[in-house]
Write a protein that holds these residues in place. Structure first.
Motif, PDB file in Angstrom:
ATOM      1  N   LEU A  91      -5.859  -1.626   7.440  1.00 26.11           N
ATOM      2  CA  LEU A  91      -4.965  -1.673   6.276  1.00 26.11           C
ATOM      3  C   LEU A  91      -3.472  -1.373   6.681  1.00 26.11           C
ATOM      4  N   ASP A  92      -2.669  -2.312   6.164  1.00 25.83           N
ATOM      5  CA  ASP A  92      -1.393  -2.121   6.166  1.00 25.83           C
ATOM      6  C   ASP A  92      -0.527  -0.867   5.646  1.00 25.83           C
ATOM      7  N   ASN A  93       0.201  -0.103   6.409  1.00 24.06           N
ATOM      8  CA  ASN A  93       0.757   0.904   5.782  1.00 24.06           C
ATOM      9  C   ASN A  93       2.093   0.840   5.894  1.00 24.06           C
ATOM     10  N   ALA A 111       0.847   0.558  11.107  1.00 22.71           N
ATOM     11  CA  ALA A 111       2.262   0.217  10.776  1.00 22.71           C
ATOM     12  C   ALA A 111       2.966  -0.260  12.056  1.00 22.71           C
ATOM     13  N   ALA A 112       3.866   0.466  12.660  1.00 21.73           N
ATOM     14  CA  ALA A 112       4.440   0.045  13.908  1.00 21.73           C
ATOM     15  C   ALA A 112       3.373   0.225  15.045  1.00 21.73           C
ATOM     16  N   ASP A 137      -7.054   7.779   0.293  1.00 19.37           N
ATOM     17  CA  ASP A 137      -6.013   8.260  -0.429  1.00 19.37           C
ATOM     18  C   ASP A 137      -4.750   8.869   0.300  1.00 19.37           C
ATOM     19  N   LEU A 138      -5.113   9.410   1.449  1.00 21.79           N
ATOM     20  CA  LEU A 138      -3.973   9.951   2.080  1.00 21.79           C
ATOM     21  C   LEU A 138      -2.903   8.911   2.793  1.00 21.79           C
ATOM     22  N   MET A 139      -3.282   7.372   2.641  1.00 27.03           N
ATOM     23  CA  MET A 139      -2.285   6.631   3.354  1.00 27.03           C
ATOM     24  C   MET A 139      -1.037   6.461   2.586  1.00 27.03           C
ATOM     25  N   THR A 140       0.072   6.229   3.382  1.00 26.57           N
ATOM     26  CA  THR A 140       1.736   6.246   2.903  1.00 26.57           C
ATOM     27  C   THR A 140       2.267   5.355   3.751  1.00 26.57           C
ATOM     28  N   PRO A 141       3.088   4.391   3.021  1.00 22.75           N
ATOM     29  CA  PRO A 141       3.597   3.520   3.651  1.00 22.75           C
ATOM     30  C   PRO A 141       4.921   3.737   4.292  1.00 22.75           C
ATOM     31  N   ASN A 142       5.089   3.474   5.407  1.00 24.02           N
ATOM     32  CA  ASN A 142       6.303   3.652   6.450  1.00 24.02           C
ATOM     33  C   ASN A 142       6.367   2.625   7.701  1.00 24.02           C
ATOM     34  N   VAL A 170      -8.812  -7.161   7.810  1.00 20.60           N
ATOM     35  CA  VAL A 170      -7.547  -6.908   8.140  1.00 20.60           C
ATOM     36  C   VAL A 170      -6.542  -7.367   6.845  1.00 20.60           C
ATOM     37  N   LEU A 171      -6.013  -6.336   6.213  1.00 21.81           N
ATOM     38  CA  LEU A 171      -4.831  -6.826   5.150  1.00 21.81           C
ATOM     39  C   LEU A 171      -3.600  -6.474   5.573  1.00 21.81           C
ATOM     40  N   THR A 172      -2.557  -7.471   5.390  1.00 19.05           N
ATOM     41  CA  THR A 172      -1.239  -7.045   5.638  1.00 19.05           C
ATOM     42  C   THR A 172      -0.454  -7.874   4.435  1.00 19.05           C
ATOM     43  N   ASP A 173       0.757  -7.216   4.171  1.00 16.34           N
ATOM     44  CA  ASP A 173       1.576  -8.096   3.182  1.00 16.34           C
ATOM     45  C   ASP A 173       2.764  -8.664   3.788  1.00 16.34           C
TER      46      ASP A 173
END
Length: 653
Positions: free
Chosen positions: A154-156, A208-209, A459-464, A503-506
């Motif tokens: 999952l994309d974060n 993420a990266a 629930d702990l996932m954070t976007p960055n 696989v999910l990405t935005d």
């Protein structure tokens, strides 16, 4: 004589005996048929019992990975051993194995029995027929239950904090809800399966990266703790530690601390892990009473002091500056696009045995050129010079003259960070580009604790951060694999088990180029390191390894980086599907009007597997692709469709 026959015919004495004799023929025939029928029924039941027992036993061997010939031989032996009083020479067994090796299917056993009755041959002879045996067939079918191992990749990245189209919520929050809904749905269905262990397991790979494998794996046999991988030291010049009594020496490919100046640390290895340990920050800075001294800054012509300042001695205590947060760099091609286990290093197969390039290297973002704190107590000391680097977080060694040597000189890391050093910018430091929460390995969601653990991790996932889809997917594959790094997956040879990567990405893949680049790095530091560094003595960076001529080997633009990542992803997807990994892909809030988004959607659709159940609505002769073009408003429904697809893979009845 005529009178005699008349009397004989009128005589009724002995009629019962006569009628009994006449009736005995059909009575005995009926009894004979009853005996033969009972025998037939008994033998038939014995055959059915043996057949069912053999079928279930063979099904267990099948999921363990036995070959077709082994299965057929095992089924026959088990069948014959359980026939009880039935002569095996009177039976013939036919075994029909499942048509698919990727999961589920029907195991069918049929037996032909030749029954030899006791009385039927005599009865047949009385009526002029020649029949001495009865033939019949019985069959037994076992439907193999599928087990599921599902990796949610999952994309974060930072853009997941944007509001989802058609909704009032952030994309990351919508994703959390949909992912937990998927887990709950399959966990509820899996609760109906009582005959098999761990019928549905989920892993979670936030990306993420880079990808975070978890700090608890710092001494895992697949982590390069000895610095043997060609990736490990590509940013570091250990030879710059060259004092007479405190220097670095390379022995059998490993760098060591040498010289009495190291004290008790002499002989210890010099690696990325040792750097995390060796970097110190002053935690207390106590002035020594009576240590004041006057230092002259400027003299008069008669050698008397015109201007001075006071200096003091201090007692300092030190603490750790940073520790490894769990992220690893991408392995060099071809190991970045496959599931090859690590095979190098003393923790694994021995020094110089195997290929150290297969090892996973902990991320350590080098301190880029620039200074941050004063070195003396002189108020006239010039202000520290910065150079506009993306991730400068330590002072340079004063002997370094160029941007590149300022970055690679290792002596600087052994000077403590002062207590009054300025606060670092957000994300700066050796864990730069390590922004995601750790991988959650395969977890049994039919277990209450396992279900809670997966949902808590979601629930702990954070976007960055940036977006590196292929690295996320590679680790998704590794979590469902049976080999290291993560070994929770069932053996690849086990039938009736499906390994699935969602696989999910935005957005499209990203790797950042630089506007200010004092060290010639050509990019920010992330999972592929710096693109300005050639891999293992070559002039070509790791990101471009294994790519086609469409990728400019010395084109350091963001668009070329994206193109290279797309090619890496294409190769990875092909390899995963060839290894029987089912790939499901989801594009979130991408627009067909945007050229970059369209390329990303095309790549995701190409990456996806074919459905085993649904047909392409535009061409019913073809299977539907396991690809969903979702928006914020449809994401929940799209994940319900994914749940339905996965439910069809697992037959409960």
């Amino acid at each position: 004589m005529r009178e005699f026959w008349r009397e004989f015919c009128r005589d009724r004495r002995g009629n019962y005996a006569l009628m009994t004799v006449l009736a005995m023929v059909p009575l005995m025939g009926g009894l004979a048929m009853a005996v033969d029928y009972t025998g037939l029924t008994s033998e038939k039941q014995l055959v059915v019992n043996a057949l069912d027992a053999a079928n279930f036993a063979t099904a267990r061997r099948l999921v363990e990975g036995a070959t077709d010939d082994q299965l057929k031989a095992y089924a026959l032996d088990f069948f014959n051993a359980n026939l009880d009083n039935v002569d095996p020479t009177n039976t013939t067994l036919n075994v029909t194995l499942p048509a698919t090796t990727t999961g589920g299917g029907i195991l069918k056993l049929c037996a032909d029995l030749v029954y030899h009755p006791y009385f039927l041959p005599a009865a047949a002879a009385l009526i002029g027929r020649s029949s001495s045996a009865l033939n019949y067939s019985v069959c037994s079918e076992v439907r193999l239950k599928n087990t599921l191992e599902v990796a949610m990749v999952l994309d974060n990245s930072g853009s997941m904090s944007n509001t989802g189209t058609g909704s009032g919520q952030k994309r990351i929050d919508l994703l959390k809800q949909a992912a937990k809904q998927l887990v709950d749905t399959l966990a509820t269905q899996a609760a109906m399966i009582k005959q098999i262990d761990k019928p549905v397991q989920f892993s979670l790979v936030p990306f993420a990266a880079s990808v975070n494998v978890g700090t608890s794996n710092d001494n895992a046999p697949w982590i390069d703790i000895y610095g043997l991988s060609p990736v490990h030291n590509e940013n570091f010049d250990w030879s710059t530690l060259n004092a007479a009594d405190k220097y670095a020496q390379k022995i059998n490919g490993i760098w060591y601390k040498k010289g009495t100046g190291w004290g008790d640390e002499e002989g210890q290895m010099l690696t990325r892990f040792s750097l995390y340990r060796d970097m110190k920050v002053v935690t207390s800075h106590e002035q020594i009473v009576g240590s004041k001294r006057v230092v002259c800054d400027e003299y008069r012509s008669d050698n008397t002091c015109k201007r001075s300042h006071d200096e003091y001695d201090y007692t300092d205590t030190y603490g750790p500056f940073a520790s490894w947060q769990g992220c690893v760099e991408v392995r060099p091609y071809p190991y970045n696009v496959n599931d090859a286990p690590a095979s190098g290093g003393p923790n694994n197969t021995g020094t110089s045995v195997g290929d150290p390039a297969t090892m996973f290297v902990p991320m350590f973002a080098p301190d880029e050129p620039g200074n941050h704190w004063y070195l003396t107590q002189d108020p006239d000391e010039p202000k520290p010079v910065t150079y506009g680097a993306a991730n400068s977080w330590w002072n340079d060694d004063p002997t370094s003259a160029t941007g590149k040597t300022r970055q690679s000189n290792m002596a600087k890391y052994f000077q403590p960070r002062p207590i009054n050093a300025p606060v670092l910018g957000k994300g700066a430091g050796p864990n730069y580009s390590c922004t995601t929460t750790p991988i959650t390995p395969l977890t049994d969601v039919t277990n209450t604790d396992g279900l809670a653990a997966i949902k808590a991790a979601i629930d702990l996932m954070t976007p960055n951060g940036n977006t590196n889809v292929p690295e996320g997917m590679a680790w998704g594959w590794r979590t469902v694999s049976s080999s290291e790094p993560f070994t929770e997956g069932r053996p690849e040879t086990e039938r009736g088990n499906d390994k699935v990567v969602i696989v999910l990405t935005d957005g499209e893949n990203t790797y950042s180029a630089l506007s200010s680049d004092p060290a010639g790095n050509k990019s920010t530091y992330a999972a592929y390191g710096y693109t300005g560094l050639g891999y293992n003595g070559t002039s070509v960076t790791r990101l471009f390894g294994g790519t086609s001529s469409d990728i400019g080997q010395f084109n350091y633009s963001s668009s070329n980086y994206t193109a290279a990542l797309n090619e890496q992803m294409k190769t990875l997807c092909s390899n995963a599907k060839a290894a029987n990994i089912m790939v499901m892909t989801v594009a979130l809030d991408m627009s067909t009007a945007d050229a970059g988004d369209q390329k990303a959607m095309d790549a995701l659709k190409t990456c996806s597997s074919d459905s085993r159940f649904r047909k392409d609505p535009t061409d019913p002769s073809k299977p539907a692709k396991l690809f969903w073009n979702a928006t914020g408003a449809t994401l929940s429904d799209n994940f319900k469709e994914i749940a339905n697809e996965l439910s069809n893979l697992r037959v409960v009845s």
